[in-house]
Design an enzyme around this catalytic site. Structure first.
Site, PDB file in Angstrom:
ATOM      1  N   LYS A 107      36.677  14.246 -65.960  1.00 51.96           N
ATOM      2  CA  LYS A 107      37.278  13.050 -65.376  1.00 51.96           C
ATOM      3  C   LYS A 107      37.764  13.272 -63.949  1.00 51.96           C
ATOM      4  CE  LYS A 107      38.626  11.130 -69.819  1.00 51.96           C
ATOM      5  NZ  LYS A 107      38.475  12.247 -70.802  1.00 51.96           N
TER       6      LYS A 107
HETATM    7  C1  LIG Z   1      37.735  11.774 -71.937  1.00 55.21           C
HETATM    8  C2  LIG Z   1      37.077  12.830 -72.714  1.00 55.21           C
HETATM    9  C3  LIG Z   1      36.029  12.555 -73.590  1.00 55.21           C
HETATM   10  C4  LIG Z   1      35.552  11.152 -73.866  1.00 55.21           C
HETATM   11  O1  LIG Z   1      35.054  10.489 -72.736  1.00 55.21           O
HETATM   12  P1  LIG Z   1      34.939   8.888 -72.752  1.00 55.21           P
HETATM   13  O2  LIG Z   1      34.450   8.531 -71.408  1.00 55.21           O
HETATM   14  O3  LIG Z   1      36.329   8.377 -73.008  1.00 55.21           O
HETATM   15  O4  LIG Z   1      34.023   8.533 -73.858  1.00 55.21           O
HETATM   16  C5  LIG Z   1      35.415  13.608 -74.214  1.00 55.21           C
HETATM   17  N1  LIG Z   1      35.841  14.874 -74.038  1.00 55.21           N
HETATM   18  C6  LIG Z   1      36.860  15.181 -73.225  1.00 55.21           C
HETATM   19  C7  LIG Z   1      37.287  16.594 -73.093  1.00 55.21           C
HETATM   20  C8  LIG Z   1      37.506  14.175 -72.531  1.00 55.21           C
HETATM   21  O5  LIG Z   1      38.519  14.497 -71.736  1.00 55.21           O
END
Ligand SMILES: *Cc1c(COP(=O)(O)O)cnc(C)c1O
Length: 437
Positions: A107
């Site tokens: 992210k």
């Molecule tokens: C946010 C996250 C996900 C899921 O991603 P989405 O875009 O919400 O589906 C999976 N794994 C980790 C480690 C995350 O931080």
């Protein structure tokens, strides 16, 4: 480019409005009115382009009409200053390691990109009106909070409130957003992730509060947060093409709020030749259930060892549904699903380590296992390893009998002092707090 709402009852918005507001007036999610395909020449030479250059070309397609080329290029190069290795795990399964960013979270890219884009737009707004400050509200089950807090840290004119469920994020994750200070405030909510998300959604819908302060969201409901994640898929495809393995590619995405996989589906609409997708879930599997039955029933999330995917009502379902014209058949033609219990996740982590020496984290484990089970003969699969295993050190060590090393970048956070505001899950309390700011 204009953006419409998935609920269809809000006026079209500019990119600026979509980014500054986050959610449309009718509570829908913004979608670009059209998705421009990339030229064949781009895919012809993609294997020779850098991650930054690929990302710039993709970003130009989405945002080029609304952001000056120089500014966009600067935002991209500032956002993507780290590597995204594609690691071979078995003969036909690759891991795309998305955890080499500043907070070791995939992210980081969306968060940093959004912070920079918001900053770019606020500058415009400041010239026209007397806008004091934009307040970013973000609900987190762990990784979003750290990525957003770090992406926005020190960015002038923006204050960030991170809402997280008390006792339900790992200690390392918690340090990453509670120790920063400056323009970042951590709010510890006595509830689960869905309660945090509900508080944020109520705040956006509250007219009185929105007159008091300018609010926006940095969850993947924001177009500037989720769309940049598509860069990863183009880059992975380029790396596979370089290896001569790009003919029959399957991407497998550990999913929670479905922002990540949704960005990949946009990529496919832009011409990215990924054949099909797998959404891997933990026990929070409302999407899996939808694929099987055609019925979508959001429910309360349950806690699992892959906690960043503990989402009972995935917000980007609305975007996927809309992208495929509400056709269950069309969705099933391109996306399949998988769901795993904690026990299955643990078992997968142990077996993968034993057989391949590759250390999975609990989220990536869902992706790896889904490929193992669902990949057909002749296909090459890559899964997104969405978190560094050290972020879940306690769980990972317990399962695998390891003592994994914590990278220096994470250790630095753990030295800081934890600061957070305690909050009940009642909206009235949260509102009173924000109104007093
Ligand atoms: C946010 C996250 C996900 C899921 O991603 P989405 O875009 O919400 O589906 C999976 N794994 C980790 C480690 C995350 O931080």
């Amino acid at each position: 480019m204009k953006y419409y709402s998935t609920n269809g009852k809000a006026p079209l918005a500019t990119l600026q409005k979509a980014v500054v507001k986050g959610l449309a007036e009718d509570k829908g999610l913004y979608m670009p009115q059209s998705i421009n395909p990339l030229p064949q020449s781009f895919f012809g030479s993609i294997q020779d382009l850098s991650f930054q250059e690929i990302a710039y070309q993709v970003a130009d397609c989405f945002f080029g009409e609304d952001v000056e080329a120089d500014a966009l290029r600067k935002i991209i190069y500032d956002t993507l200053s780290f590597d995204v290795p594609l690691v071979k795990v078995t003969e036909n399964i690759y891991s795309l390691e998305l955890f080499h960013g500043p907070t070791l979270a995939f992210k980081d890219v969306g968060a940093r990109f959004m912070a920079r884009l918001l900053q770019y737009f606020i500058r415009d707004l400041k010239d026209s009106k007397d806008l004091k400050e934009v307040n970013v509200l973000v609900a987190t089950s762990g990784d979003t909070g750290s990525a957003v807090a770090n992406g926005f840290l020190g960015v002038e004119g923006i204050h960030v409130y991170v809402l997280y469920p008390k006792g339900k994020v790992s200690p390392i994750q918690e340090c990453q957003f509670t120790t920063l200070g400056q323009n970042i405030t951590a709010i510890e909510v006595d509830g689960v992730f869905d309660d945090c998300q509900a508080l944020v959604k109520s705040a956006f819908m509250d007219r009185e509060l929105n007159e008091h302060m300018q609010l926006t969201s940095a969850n993947s409901i924001n177009v500037a947060r989720f769309l940049p994640q598509s860069f990863y898929y183009f880059y992975a495809y380029g790396q596979l093409k370089k290896l001569g393995l790009a003919d029959n590619v399957v991407a497998c995405v550990p999913s929670g709020n479905f922002g990540n996989i949704c960005s990949a589906l946009f990529g496919k609409r832009m011409g990215l030749p990924i054949n099909r997708f797998i959404a891997a879930n933990n026990e929070n599997d409302v999407f899996f259930y939808y694929l099987q039955t055609g019925s979508y029933y959001p429910k309360r999330s349950v806690q699992t060892i892959a906690n960043a995917m503990d989402v009972g009502a995935p917000s980007n379902f609305a975007r996927i549904y809309n992208l495929y014209n509400r056709s269950h058949e069309a969705i099933c033609a391109e996306i399949s699903g998988a769901t795993y219990t904690d026990e299955q996740i643990a078992c997968t982590m142990r077996e993968c380590l034993k057989e391949t020496a590759y250390q999975l984290d609990p989220h990536g484990a869902c992706g790896y296992r889904a490929l193992q089970e669902l990949l057909h003969e002749g296909e090459i699969g890559f899964f997104l390893e969405t978190a560094h295993p050290a972020k879940f050190k306690q769980v990972v060590d317990e399962i695998c009998g390891t003592d994994i090393e914590i990278p220096a970048r994470l250790q630095a956070f753990m030295k800081g002092e934890k600061q957070s505001v305690s909050m009940s899950k009642n909206y009235a309390d949260f509102k009173a707090y924000l109104m007093s700011r």
